[in-house]
Design an enzyme around this catalytic site. Structure first.
Site, mmCIF file in Angstrom:
data_model
loop_
_atom_site.group_PDB
_atom_site.id
_atom_site.type_symbol
_atom_site.label_atom_id
_atom_site.label_comp_id
_atom_site.label_asym_id
_atom_site.label_seq_id
_atom_site.Cartn_x
_atom_site.Cartn_y
_atom_site.Cartn_z
ATOM 1 N N GLY A 10 0.785 -1.360 -0.096
ATOM 2 C CA GLY A 10 0.097 0.030 -0.043
ATOM 3 C C GLY A 10 0.731 1.111 -0.020
ATOM 4 O O GLY A 10 1.977 1.405 -0.146
ATOM 5 N N GLY A 13 2.926 1.563 3.605
ATOM 6 C CA GLY A 13 3.966 0.347 3.513
ATOM 7 C C GLY A 13 4.936 0.366 2.527
ATOM 8 O O GLY A 13 6.010 0.067 2.923
ATOM 9 N N LEU A 34 -3.420 -7.527 -1.598
ATOM 10 C CA LEU A 34 -3.489 -6.725 -2.644
ATOM 11 C C LEU A 34 -4.882 -6.282 -3.048
ATOM 12 O O LEU A 34 -5.799 -6.766 -3.957
ATOM 13 C CB LEU A 34 -2.785 -7.584 -4.031
ATOM 14 N N ILE A 56 -4.161 -10.857 6.372
ATOM 15 C CA ILE A 56 -3.681 -11.029 7.743
ATOM 16 C C ILE A 56 -4.551 -11.740 8.694
ATOM 17 O O ILE A 56 -4.248 -12.211 9.677
ATOM 18 C CB ILE A 56 -3.200 -9.416 8.404
ATOM 19 N N THR A 120 -3.311 5.824 13.980
ATOM 20 C CA THR A 120 -3.828 7.142 13.308
ATOM 21 C C THR A 120 -4.134 8.003 14.325
ATOM 22 O O THR A 120 -4.599 7.297 15.215
ATOM 23 C CB THR A 120 -4.774 6.941 12.215
ATOM 24 N N ASP A 121 -4.051 9.134 13.976
ATOM 25 C CA ASP A 121 -4.616 10.261 15.043
ATOM 26 C C ASP A 121 -5.888 10.221 15.223
ATOM 27 O O ASP A 121 -6.547 10.757 16.119
ATOM 28 C CB ASP A 121 -3.917 11.558 14.399
ATOM 29 N N GLU A 122 -6.806 9.535 14.026
ATOM 30 C CA GLU A 122 -8.073 9.636 14.074
ATOM 31 C C GLU A 122 -8.866 8.979 15.285
ATOM 32 O O GLU A 122 -9.749 8.899 15.682
ATOM 33 C CB GLU A 122 -8.805 8.972 12.887
ATOM 34 N N TYR A 144 -13.976 3.673 10.401
ATOM 35 C CA TYR A 144 -12.501 3.569 10.221
ATOM 36 C C TYR A 144 -12.034 3.724 11.562
ATOM 37 O O TYR A 144 -11.134 2.726 12.038
ATOM 38 C CB TYR A 144 -12.281 4.401 9.236
ATOM 39 N N ALA A 146 -12.792 3.995 14.583
ATOM 40 C CA ALA A 146 -13.220 3.004 15.664
ATOM 41 C C ALA A 146 -12.669 1.552 15.395
ATOM 42 O O ALA A 146 -12.140 0.923 16.500
ATOM 43 C CB ALA A 146 -14.959 2.960 15.642
ATOM 44 N N LYS A 148 -9.655 1.046 14.122
ATOM 45 C CA LYS A 148 -8.265 1.286 14.264
ATOM 46 C C LYS A 148 -8.235 1.395 15.722
ATOM 47 O O LYS A 148 -7.057 0.865 16.362
ATOM 48 C CB LYS A 148 -7.793 2.588 13.590
ATOM 49 N N ARG A 208 -6.205 19.400 8.881
ATOM 50 C CA ARG A 208 -5.687 18.228 8.875
ATOM 51 C C ARG A 208 -3.985 18.604 9.125
ATOM 52 O O ARG A 208 -3.631 19.711 8.766
ATOM 53 C CB ARG A 208 -5.539 17.386 7.624
ATOM 54 N N PRO A 268 -20.981 12.765 6.605
ATOM 55 C CA PRO A 268 -21.256 12.599 7.668
ATOM 56 C C PRO A 268 -20.182 12.263 9.002
ATOM 57 O O PRO A 268 -19.320 11.728 8.847
ATOM 58 C CB PRO A 268 -22.341 11.271 7.540
HETATM 59 P P1 NAD Z 1 -3.572 2.037 2.105
HETATM 60 O O1 NAD Z 1 -5.025 1.647 1.866
HETATM 61 O O2 NAD Z 1 -2.906 2.456 0.934
HETATM 62 O O3 NAD Z 1 -2.696 0.431 1.961
HETATM 63 C C1 NAD Z 1 -3.566 -0.586 2.742
HETATM 64 C C2 NAD Z 1 -2.559 -1.674 2.450
HETATM 65 O O4 NAD Z 1 -3.060 -2.892 3.373
HETATM 66 C C3 NAD Z 1 -2.799 -2.361 0.774
HETATM 67 O O5 NAD Z 1 -1.683 -2.469 0.414
HETATM 68 C C4 NAD Z 1 -3.731 -3.348 1.031
HETATM 69 O O6 NAD Z 1 -3.632 -4.482 0.013
HETATM 70 C C5 NAD Z 1 -3.606 -4.183 2.450
HETATM 71 N N1 NAD Z 1 -4.574 -4.782 3.048
HETATM 72 C C6 NAD Z 1 -6.027 -4.462 3.323
HETATM 73 N N2 NAD Z 1 -6.553 -5.391 3.773
HETATM 74 C C7 NAD Z 1 -5.792 -6.434 4.033
HETATM 75 C C8 NAD Z 1 -5.814 -7.880 4.838
HETATM 76 N N3 NAD Z 1 -6.861 -7.930 5.027
HETATM 77 N N4 NAD Z 1 -4.731 -8.452 4.691
HETATM 78 C C9 NAD Z 1 -3.412 -8.054 4.180
HETATM 79 N N5 NAD Z 1 -3.467 -6.795 3.609
HETATM 80 C C10 NAD Z 1 -4.340 -6.160 3.440
HETATM 81 O O7 NAD Z 1 -3.130 2.546 3.341
HETATM 82 P P2 NAD Z 1 -2.133 3.412 3.774
HETATM 83 O O8 NAD Z 1 -2.509 4.869 3.707
HETATM 84 O O9 NAD Z 1 -0.720 3.296 3.255
HETATM 85 O O10 NAD Z 1 -2.256 3.195 5.536
HETATM 86 C C11 NAD Z 1 -1.407 2.272 5.826
HETATM 87 C C12 NAD Z 1 -1.507 2.246 7.513
HETATM 88 O O11 NAD Z 1 -1.158 3.462 8.164
HETATM 89 C C13 NAD Z 1 -2.875 1.906 7.981
HETATM 90 O O12 NAD Z 1 -2.994 0.969 8.963
HETATM 91 C C14 NAD Z 1 -3.775 3.265 8.157
HETATM 92 O O13 NAD Z 1 -4.510 3.168 8.949
HETATM 93 C C15 NAD Z 1 -2.385 3.862 8.923
HETATM 94 N N6 NAD Z 1 -2.317 5.341 8.626
HETATM 95 C C16 NAD Z 1 -2.633 5.960 7.323
HETATM 96 C C17 NAD Z 1 -2.664 7.249 7.410
HETATM 97 C C18 NAD Z 1 -2.752 8.174 6.236
HETATM 98 O O14 NAD Z 1 -2.736 9.176 6.044
HETATM 99 N N7 NAD Z 1 -2.839 7.573 5.010
HETATM 100 C C19 NAD Z 1 -2.207 8.215 8.670
HETATM 101 C C20 NAD Z 1 -2.040 7.633 9.655
HETATM 102 C C21 NAD Z 1 -1.892 6.016 9.922
HETATM 103 P P1 TYD Z 2 -8.796 11.860 3.455
HETATM 104 O O1 TYD Z 2 -7.714 12.161 2.636
HETATM 105 O O2 TYD Z 2 -9.900 11.153 3.225
HETATM 106 O O3 TYD Z 2 -8.390 11.776 4.917
HETATM 107 P P2 TYD Z 2 -8.877 11.567 6.543
HETATM 108 O O4 TYD Z 2 -10.436 11.674 6.264
HETATM 109 O O5 TYD Z 2 -8.317 10.525 6.803
HETATM 110 O O6 TYD Z 2 -8.294 13.128 7.219
HETATM 111 O O7 TYD Z 2 -9.536 13.789 3.761
HETATM 112 C C1 TYD Z 2 -8.763 14.736 4.358
HETATM 113 C C2 TYD Z 2 -9.748 15.801 4.465
HETATM 114 O O8 TYD Z 2 -10.258 15.978 3.140
HETATM 115 C C3 TYD Z 2 -11.128 15.542 5.137
HETATM 116 O O9 TYD Z 2 -11.376 16.534 5.883
HETATM 117 C C4 TYD Z 2 -12.015 15.301 3.988
HETATM 118 C C5 TYD Z 2 -11.677 16.176 3.131
HETATM 119 N N1 TYD Z 2 -12.033 15.798 1.595
HETATM 120 C C6 TYD Z 2 -12.611 16.633 0.859
HETATM 121 O O10 TYD Z 2 -13.047 17.881 1.157
HETATM 122 N N2 TYD Z 2 -12.947 16.193 -0.479
HETATM 123 C C7 TYD Z 2 -12.668 14.952 -0.841
HETATM 124 O O11 TYD Z 2 -12.887 14.446 -1.932
HETATM 125 C C8 TYD Z 2 -11.775 14.141 0.014
HETATM 126 C C9 TYD Z 2 -11.696 12.745 -0.323
HETATM 127 C C10 TYD Z 2 -11.713 14.515 1.325
#
Ligand code: NAD
Ligand code: TYD
Length: 331
Positions: A10, A13, A34, A56, A120-122, A144, A146, A148, A208, A268
């Site tokens: 992902g 990762g 994948l 996983i 995540t901070d969420e 989501y 909840a 995490k 954010r 929402p």
């Molecule tokens: P992403 O959606 O890009 O990637 C998720 C990966 O997990 C993908 O490769 C997917 O194939 C794999 N995956 C999903 N379900 C699976 C399963 N059941 N078994 C094995 N693999 C599986 O996500 P990301 O943005 O890279 O986030 C990675 C981690 O970081 C997550 O745990 C997310 O909660 C955390 N995180 C993300 C952000 C962000 O801003 N994106 C911020 C803080 C924390």
């Molecule tokens: P997102 O990238 O989905 O991350 P997160 O919800 O985990 O913070 O969204 C970031 C911020 O952008 C969030 O406040 C929702 C907003 N957003 C939009 O305004 N329009 C969009 O199309 C998307 C995907 C997000």
């Protein structure tokens, strides 16, 4: 070090795997289901990384990936998009909840010495002023966050109950290369490049805390090497920004026409602001290196130069998702 990186195909990762192979010389096995978000291409420049395709929540697949043993498990695998968790929450409970449980069990079975959960901070919910510390209450507001939060609590319980050496890293919003275009920044960059409308939720004043993906990877590395088992560490970005300002900067950097910005119905339960205090991880020697202005510039350039990566996504499943979510076609 030999690492099992779950969800390593992902966005975050794969960036983490690239850092570890390049900077630390680690041997890495990736376990990844994948899903739509996990892509082989994300690892194609890393021929020595072994990819085991599996979930996983499948204990046999986890055993196969661990093989003769690993020094640590780092778990990124998750369903990660808030909007999808609102329309289809079940995969979030399964992967983020049951999946984390299976990994923790495997870590016990194989006596893995360190388990790092990427969170995540969420999980803290929204904050109007100030920043969350690791002591702040867990108050998630979306399916989501909840799921995490539940995973974090389970991880901590394995430290207290079984003495597993667990660590939790809570990152703020990541951005950078290889991010699937459902998330705010890549969605806006690609739409701006194509002249498609830029859908801003609500009043666009949600804030954010932006963290460049390589900075998060380095923070995770610090926690893996120096963190105290049983503890959680916040890893927050150096800059906070309201969504509309992010979108305006993207319009400027892509040279798009500002009239494509469109305010749409709010999400929402939309969290108003996230903000993380990161003193604890700083005490381990970590510091963010990339400010938002520079990171955004690098990100826009990466998407401009890597159409080979996003074109199949944008003309594939993502198109259907977009039409369902936004009620309009992509150009
Ligand atoms: P992403 O959606 O890009 O990637 C998720 C990966 O997990 C993908 O490769 C997917 O194939 C794999 N995956 C999903 N379900 C699976 C399963 N059941 N078994 C094995 N693999 C599986 O996500 P990301 O943005 O890279 O986030 C990675 C981690 O970081 C997550 O745990 C997310 O909660 C955390 N995180 C993300 C952000 C962000 O801003 N994106 C911020 C803080 C924390
Ligand atoms: P997102 O990238 O989905 O991350 P997160 O919800 O985990 O913070 O969204 C970031 C911020 O952008 C969030 O406040 C929702 C907003 N957003 C939009 O305004 N329009 C969009 O199309 C998307 C995907 C997000």
């Amino acid at each position: 070090m030999r690492l099992l990186v779950c969800g390593g195909a992902g966005f975050i990762g794969s960036n983490f795997v690239r850092l570890r192979v390049r900077d630390e010389g680690d041997e890495v096995v990736v376990l990844d289901k994948l899903t739509y978000a996990g892509r082989r291409e994300n690892l194609q420049d890393l021929p020595d990384v072994e990819l085991v395709v599996g979930a996983i929540e499948d204990g046999d697949a986890v055993d196969r990936a661990i093989g003769d043993g690993v020094d640590a498990i780092v778990n990124f695998a998750a369903e990660t998009h808030v909007d999808r968790s609102i329309s289809e929450p079940d995969a979030f409970v399964k992967t983020n909840g049951q999946g984390t449980y299976e990994l923790l069990e495997a870590a016990r079975r194989h006596q893995v010495s360190r388990y790092v959960q990427i969170s995540t901070d969420e999980v803290y919910g929204s904050i109007e002023e100030g920043s969350f510390t690791e002591e702040s209450p867990i108050q998630p507001s979306s399916p989501y966050s909840a799921s995490k939060a539940g995973a974090d609590l389970l991880v901590s319980s394995y430290f207290h109950t079984y003495g597993l050496e667990t660590l939790i890293c809570r990152g703020s919003n990541n951005y950078g290369p290889w991010q699937y275009p459902e998330k705010l920044i890549p969605l806006m960059v690609l739409n701006a490049m194509h002249g498609d409308p830029l859908p801003v939720y609500g009043d666009g004043m949600q804030v954010r805390n932006w963290l460049y993906v390589e900075d998060f990877g380095r923070g995770i590395g610090h926690v893996l090497a120096h963190g105290r088992p049983g503890e959680a560490y916040n890893v927050g970005g150096p800059d906070e920004c309201p969504n509309i300002e992010v979108v305006n900067r993207i319009v400027e950097q892509t040279g798009a026409d500002p009239s494509i910005i469109e305010y749409v119905t709010d999400r929402p339960g939309h969290d108003r602001r996230y903000s993380l205090g990161s003193e604890k991880v700083r005490a381990l020697g970590w510091e963010a290196q990339v400010r938002f202005e520079e990171g955004l510039r690098r990100t826009v350039l990466w998407y401009r130069d890597n159409a080979w990566w996003w074109e199949p996504i944008r003309s594939g499943d993502y198109r259907e998702y977009y039409e369902r979510q936004y009620g309009r076609k992509l150009g």
